[in-house]
Structure formats: structure tokens, C-alpha cells
Design an enzyme around this catalytic site. Structure first.
Site, PDB file in Angstrom:
ATOM      1  N   GLY A  11       0.833  -1.206   0.000  1.00  0.00           N
ATOM      2  CA  GLY A  11       0.000   0.000   0.000  1.00  0.00           C
ATOM      3  C   GLY A  11       0.863   1.249   0.000  1.00  0.00           C
ATOM      4  N   ARG A  72       0.788  -5.073  -4.988  1.00  0.00           N
ATOM      5  CA  ARG A  72       0.872  -6.214  -4.067  1.00  0.00           C
ATOM      6  C   ARG A  72       1.208  -7.410  -4.954  1.00  0.00           C
ATOM      7  NH1 ARG A  72      -0.502  -4.134   0.638  1.00  0.00           N
ATOM      8  NH2 ARG A  72      -2.209  -2.636   0.814  1.00  0.00           N
ATOM      9  N   ASP A 103       4.861  -4.395   5.910  1.00  0.00           N
ATOM     10  CA  ASP A 103       5.191  -5.749   6.340  1.00  0.00           C
ATOM     11  C   ASP A 103       5.453  -6.706   5.167  1.00  0.00           C
ATOM     12  OD1 ASP A 103       5.369  -7.525   8.621  1.00  0.00           O
ATOM     13  OD2 ASP A 103       3.610  -8.502   7.743  1.00  0.00           O
ATOM     14  N   THR A 125       4.451   2.847   5.438  1.00  0.00           N
ATOM     15  CA  THR A 125       3.056   2.402   5.477  1.00  0.00           C
ATOM     16  C   THR A 125       2.291   3.313   6.424  1.00  0.00           C
ATOM     17  OG1 THR A 125       1.554   0.691   6.319  1.00  0.00           O
ATOM     18  CG2 THR A 125       3.771   0.637   7.195  1.00  0.00           C
ATOM     19  N   ASP A 127       0.047   2.354   8.272  1.00  0.00           N
ATOM     20  CA  ASP A 127      -0.430   1.553   9.410  1.00  0.00           C
ATOM     21  C   ASP A 127       0.448   1.674  10.662  1.00  0.00           C
ATOM     22  OD1 ASP A 127      -2.347   0.691   7.666  1.00  0.00           O
ATOM     23  OD2 ASP A 127      -1.392  -1.241   7.250  1.00  0.00           O
ATOM     24  N   ASP A 129       2.753  -0.277  11.575  1.00  0.00           N
ATOM     25  CA  ASP A 129       2.752  -1.604  12.202  1.00  0.00           C
ATOM     26  C   ASP A 129       4.049  -2.382  11.998  1.00  0.00           C
ATOM     27  OD1 ASP A 129       2.465  -1.965   9.494  1.00  0.00           O
ATOM     28  OD2 ASP A 129       0.879  -3.461   9.633  1.00  0.00           O
ATOM     29  N   ARG A 171      -5.226  -2.085   8.852  1.00  0.00           N
ATOM     30  CA  ARG A 171      -5.158  -3.559   8.742  1.00  0.00           C
ATOM     31  C   ARG A 171      -5.351  -4.191  10.114  1.00  0.00           C
ATOM     32  NH1 ARG A 171      -3.552  -6.290   4.291  1.00  0.00           N
ATOM     33  NH2 ARG A 171      -2.447  -4.535   3.445  1.00  0.00           N
TER      34      ARG A 171
END
Ligand code: F6P
Length: 320
Positions: A11, A72, A103, A125, A127, A129, A171
Site C-alpha cells: 500500500g 501487491r 510488512d 506504510t 499503518d 505496524d 489492517r
């Protein structure tokens, strides 16, 4: 190392262009050559590779998205995909690779590393994360976009005395909901990393109403459930005139914040320093405001990202 390449994968995130610019300009400054790979690992396997010069990365620092495009590409988890990718890198005489992404992209960099090709990961990202970094590129812009939406939603929520469920991306991680929720004064923040009790959520809304509070904003991380499902479950505890607003991909776009541009510039420059020294198999992060490099294998296999749950407690203490 004399020739390196860069790709963005997964993303997209605001600030990726600032990182592409930093890698390219720093490498040229160091007398190295830089190649850009379009469409992430898909483009790597297809050989969609071009040389980047100074003007190619001009006028992009302020732009969201990624000028190298992204994709992706789960096929890169196969041996065939990885060998083909390395074949393309060798064909272009590329000695090291910078991978900017989340990730999934890090796992691509990890696979190359395990096959002996020097790759350096930069966390990009919305996110936030990724383990071993306090912040990822794009996160700051994303939370400011959510905040802007919350401020607008509050206007209409107040006018109509409504409860809003604001579903945000992330996510499986709750960082976006957590940070934007605290910044926006959310009545409740619902994240995957913390359990919640719908009866308590309803009670809090009712208590606010009883005090004369007109609006109620609940920020929901998509990793918990959809906003509509949450609203249905909440409706079992009473009619709160709930509306659902799914912010979705809006949060992934837009001009990067100053903080994201600076982070991206630092990360990009440091990635070049590492590759110039012949160091690969690393992922870059910012820990306690210091830019660091960690072993990518150990980071991905042993570490897990944890959001700052003190923010969750803080919100309960000051938002009601
Ligand atoms: O990883 C970034 C992210 O935007 C997540 O927050 C979200 O779950 C996912 O990507 C959406 O992916 P796609 O754009 O492929 O639907």
C-alpha cells in the site's frame, strides 16, 4: 557499492516520494548510480527498471502516492519469483536494493537477503505496524487526515445530535485509530489490541447525552470489525442515531506532512550510507528519535509491533 536500485511496494503511503528523492539524491551525491523499479516486486520480476537522475526526482517531495508506482505481489514469496528478481538485478548490474514498504514488502527484502542479495528496508506504510521503529513513513500524514475528517464530522454530529462510528484503516493494527482518536477527542477508540465491551460503549454515550453532550465520535480500527457491523451491534443497546463513516483510502492519499518528509529524507539517506558500505540485510527505523538499522531477519522473525497502549488509557481518562 556503485549501483543500487529502489522500489516501493504494498500500500502506498504519503512520504514515499520524499524517500525516493532522498535515496536518489544521496546516492548521486556519493557518486553512485540509482535505478528505479516500477510497480514493486512485480516490476522487479518483469524487469521494469529505469535509471534515475537528479531531475527524475525533482518536484516530487510534496506529492502523495509513489512515482515508482506500487503493487501487491504475493508471487514474490515463491522461489521462482525470487530467483527471477535476482536475475533482473544482476542483468542491470545492480548490487544493492532499497525496499520502501510495509510488512509484506519487508518479507520480499528478507527473501532477497536470505538469498545473499543485499537489501535494506525502509518502513513506509500508513499503518505504523512495523517492528523496531516508533514511526513509519506516512503514518503522521494519515492521522492528520483522519483528524481533519473527525473535526468535520463533529460539526454535523453536533447539529443532529448523532453518534458517528468512524472506521479507519490500519489492517490489523490500531495505531491510526489510537493516535487520531486521542488527537480528535474521540469518546471511544476501538482497536484490535484492546478488548471492549459494547454495553460500556453504550453507557458512555448515554451518560454524555444525559449531560447535554450533542456529539459522540467513536473511532474504530478496521481490524476489529466493519463500521456497519459495529453500528448494528451498538443498536442492540439503544437508539443512538448512529451513522457510519468509512474513511477508507482517503487516508492513504495527500501531500505528506513535514514530519513524514523529514523522516523519509533521513531514512532514505541512511539507507544509502548502509549500502555504500556494502551492508544489506537491514531494516531502518526511528527509535527514540534516533535513526537506527536492525537485522531484518531478527526484526521480522522475532519482533512484533505494539501500539502505545498508554494512549488508550489516557483517552479513557480525558475523553467522555
Ligand atoms: O497497509 C496499508 C493499507 O492501507 C491498510 O491499512 C489496509 O487494510 C490495506 O492497505 C488496504 O489495501 P488495498 O489498498 O490493497 O485494498
Amino acid at each position: 557499492m556503485k549501483r543500487i536500485a529502489i522500489l516501493t511496494s504494498g500500500g502506498d503511503a504519503p512520504g514515499m516520494n520524499a524517500a525516493i528523492r532522498a535515496v536518489t539524491r544521496k546516492a548521486i551525491h556519493e557518486g553512485m548510480e540509482v535505478y528505479g523499479i516500477n510497480y514493486g516486486f512485480a516490476g522487479l520480476v518483469a524487469g521494469d527498471i529505469r535509471k534515475l537522475d537528479v531531475p527524475d526526482v525533482g518536484d516530487i517531495i510534496q506529492r502523495g502516492g509513489t512515482v515508482l508506482y506500487s503493487a501487491r505481489y504475493p508471487e514474490f514469496s515463491t522461489e521462482e519469483g525470487q530467483l527471477k528478481g535476482i536475475e533482473q538485478l544482476n542483468k542491470f548490474g545492480i548490487e544493492g536494493l532499497v525496499v520502501i514498504g510495509g510488512d509484506g514488502s519487508y518479507h520480499g527484502a528478507l527473501a532477497l537477503t536470505k538469498r545473499g542479495f543485499p537489501a535494506v528496508g525502509i518502513p513506509g506504510t500508513i499503518d505504523n505496524d512495523i517492528p523496531m521503529t516508533d514511526y513509519t513513513i506516512g503514518f503522521d500524514t494519515a492521522i492528520n487526515t483522519v483528524l481533519d475528517a473527525m473535526d468535520k464530522i463533529r460539526d454535523t454530529a453536533t447539529s443532529h445530535v448523532r453518534t458517528f462510528i468512524i472506521e479507519v484503516m490500519g489492517r490489523d493494527a490500531g495505531d491510526i485509530a489510537l493516535w487520531a482518536g486521542v488527537a480528535g477527542g474521540a469518546d471511544d477508540i476501538i482497536i484490535p489490541e484492546h478488548d471492549f465491551d459494547m454495553a460500556q460503549v453504550a453507557k458512555k454515550i448515554r451518560e454524555g447525552r444525559d449531560r447535554g453532550k450533542k456529539h459522540c465520535l467513536i473511532v474504530l480500527a478496521e481490524g476489529v470489525m466493519s463500521g456497519h457491523k459495529f453500528a448494528d451491534q451498538l443498536a442492540e443497546y439503544g437508539d443512538f442515531h448512529a451513522r457510519v463513516s468509512v474513511l477508507g483510502h482517503v487516508v492513504r492519499g495527500g501531500s505528506p506532512s513535514a514530519r513524514d518528509r523529514v523522516l523519509a529524507s533521513k531514512f532514505g539517506s541512511f539507507a544509502v550510507d548502509l549500502l555504500k558500505d556494502g551492508q544489506g540485510g537491514l531494516c531502518i527505523g526511528s527509535l527514540n528519535n534516533e535513526v537506527v538499522a536492525n537485522d531484518i531477519v531478527a526484526t521480522l522473525e522475532e519482533k512484533k509491533h505494539q501500539p502505545d497502549l498508554s494512549l488508550y488509557d489516557l483517552n479513557h481518562q480525558i475523553s467522555f
